[in-house]
Every structure is written in C-alpha cells, then in structure tokens.
Design a protein around this motif. Structure first.
Motif, short mmCIF file in Angstrom:
data_model
loop_
_atom_site.label_atom_id
_atom_site.label_comp_id
_atom_site.label_asym_id
_atom_site.label_seq_id
_atom_site.Cartn_x
_atom_site.Cartn_y
_atom_site.Cartn_z
N ILE A 147 0.83 -1.21 0.00
CA ILE A 147 0.00 0.00 0.00
C ILE A 147 0.86 1.26 0.00
N GLY A 150 5.41 3.29 3.07
CA GLY A 150 6.75 3.84 3.30
C GLY A 150 7.41 3.39 4.60
N CYS A 152 8.66 0.46 5.46
CA CYS A 152 9.88 -0.34 5.24
C CYS A 152 11.01 0.53 4.72
N PHE A 167 11.08 4.17 -3.21
CA PHE A 167 9.97 4.28 -4.15
C PHE A 167 10.47 4.80 -5.49
N CYS A 198 5.86 -3.81 8.23
CA CYS A 198 4.84 -3.78 7.15
C CYS A 198 3.45 -4.00 7.74
N LEU A 203 5.35 -7.58 2.82
CA LEU A 203 6.70 -8.01 3.19
C LEU A 203 6.53 -9.10 4.23
FE1 SF4 Z 1 4.45 -0.35 3.36
FE2 SF4 Z 1 4.76 -3.01 3.40
FE3 SF4 Z 1 4.65 -1.69 1.03
FE4 SF4 Z 1 6.78 -1.44 2.59
S1 SF4 Z 1 6.07 -3.34 1.59
S2 SF4 Z 1 5.69 0.25 1.57
S3 SF4 Z 1 5.89 -1.53 4.65
S4 SF4 Z 1 2.99 -1.87 2.56
#
Ligand code: SF4
Ligand code: FES
Length: 235
Positions: A147, A150, A152, A167, A198, A203
């Motif tokens: 989603i 951010g 992680c 990103f 996450c 993840l």
């Molecule tokens: Fe967020 Fe999980 Fe995507 Fe990383 S992998 S941006 S923690 S949803």
C-alpha cells in the motif's frame, strides 16, 4: 517540558509542546486511525487515514503538532467517511485477497476495513498485474499487497542503517523498489526491522506462516485501536 491543552471531540487533552496530535491523542486514550505512522518512525503524512479537523481544516494528525486551544474533530461521520474512502481506494488499487493472505488477522488494512464496516469496496477493483519477488531465501515481497505506506523504506534507513527499499514513479505508477536486481541481491536480513513494520501482507517472512492459527490473531482477538482506547474499538 512545557504543556499545552486543546480539545478532541470536546474532551480536553493535555499535550507536550511540539507533540503531534496523534501522539497526544494516544497518550490521552483517544484512538485516531492511522496506517503509515508507526511508533518510533518519523511520521511523514502520506496515507491521510489519520485525517482530523483542526479548527475546521483537515490535517494529518500524525504530522500536525498540537496548538494551544485548538479544537480538533476526530470521531465525526464526515471524517469517518473520508477515512473509509481512503481504505476503500487502497483495497481496489491493489490485489488484497484477505482469505488467502498469511497476514490476515494481523493486517492493519484489513482491521481498519472491519472497523469502518467495509465488507465490499464501493469503488471498482483495478486488478493490477503486479509481481511477487520470492528470490530471497527468508523474505518475500508481494507487490499486489503493498500500500506504499513507506514504513519499510524508512525503517530500513533509520532502524537497520541500510537502504534496501525505495519508491520509484509517481501517482498511480508509484512502486516499491529494492536496492538490487531482486530482493536476494540486497543486504536485507530476515531479522531487519523493515520486515517487521509492514502493516499488510506485502513483506512477509517465509516458513513462519500460520504459526498463529487464524481466529487467534491480533485483530481476531481485539479490534484495531483497542490497545489505545480499550473497549471502544469495536463500534
Ligand atoms: Fe508499506 Fe509493506 Fe509496502 Fe513497505 S512493503 S511500503 S511496509 S505496505
Ligand atoms: Fe498520518 Fe498516514 S497515519 S498520514
């Protein structure tokens, strides 16, 4: 430490000067829904699920600092609909098949959907074609469920002192990318905080699936927000 006071839905709340509305509300036992904000990570206000009204204007509670005497609205039908629409859009933008997801019962997106009473999104599913990176021996990334919160990205930098995730792209093309040809080519370790933060099933650690049986998981036991506002998360 200088203290100030303001109100949330008419309740007077004490806060430390410079504190965010979200942290002050947490300390006062008032739950404001959130997705991208996470404990000790520096909030960056990307998901807007924590939107509140401050003196009549919509602000993200995780990044907006408290103002002496401010009138904050949190639990109103307008804001609940606003947040619910964001949750809806997150569901249709990816491929979230909760019944087949290892994170079901631990997933914050799913738990928020339950909290907002969303059984079926009101928007059209986009069914995007996304990849799953299974290359790493201990962790996989399922881009269908990312989603783009951010967490992680930030945790890898600030907690793991690495730079495994970032990103790329903008708008509807924004995607999570790893710092290598695949996850296996990065220095990610299974113990990294980036894997733990996450909020959804994007993840995931391998070979630990279903250690906690469905029905006994975090949000099977108690609704999201219940740790902050005991007994009131199950509206
Ligand atoms: Fe967020 Fe999980 Fe995507 Fe990383 S992998 S941006 S923690 S949803
Ligand atoms: Fe505040 Fe995501 S939790 S913008």
């Amino acid at each position: 430490m200088s203290r100030i006071s303001f109100t949330i839905d008419g309740v007077t709340v004490q806060a430390i000067k410079g504190q965010s509305i979200l942290k002050a509300a947490d300390a006062a036992g008032i739950y404001i829904p959130r997705l991208c904000a996470y404990r000790d990570l520096v909030p960056h206000g990307s998901c807007r699920v924590c939107s509140v009204k401050v003196n009549g204007r919509i602000q993200a509670a995780c990044v907006q600092t408290v103002i002496e005497g401010a009138v904050v609205e949190n639990n109103t039908p307008e804001l609940e609909e606003y947040r619910s629409n964001i949750i809806d859009m997150l569901f249709v933008e990816g491929n979230h098949f909760c019944m087949f997801c290892e994170k079901s019962g631990f997933c914050e997106l799913q738990a928020l959907a339950y909290r907002f009473g969303i059984a079926v999104p009101k928007y059209q599913f986009l069914y995007p074609k996304r990849e799953i990176d299974m290359s790493h021996p201990h962790v996989y990334v399922d881009h269908n469920r990312c989603i783009l919160c951010g967490r992680c990205v930030q945790a890898s930098q600030s907690m793991d002192s690495k730079n495994v995730f970032q990103f790329i792209g903008r708008g509807i093309r924004k995607r999570l990318q790893v710092n290598g040809d695949s996850l296996a080519k990065t220095d990610l370790k299974v113990t990294d905080e980036a894997v733990s933060v996450c909020p959804v099933g994007a993840l995931v650690r391998k070979r630990v699936g279903y250690e906690t049986p469905v029905g006994l998981r975090r949000y099977d036991e108690a609704p999201i927000g219940d740790d902050i506002e005991p007994g009131k998360g199950d509206r």
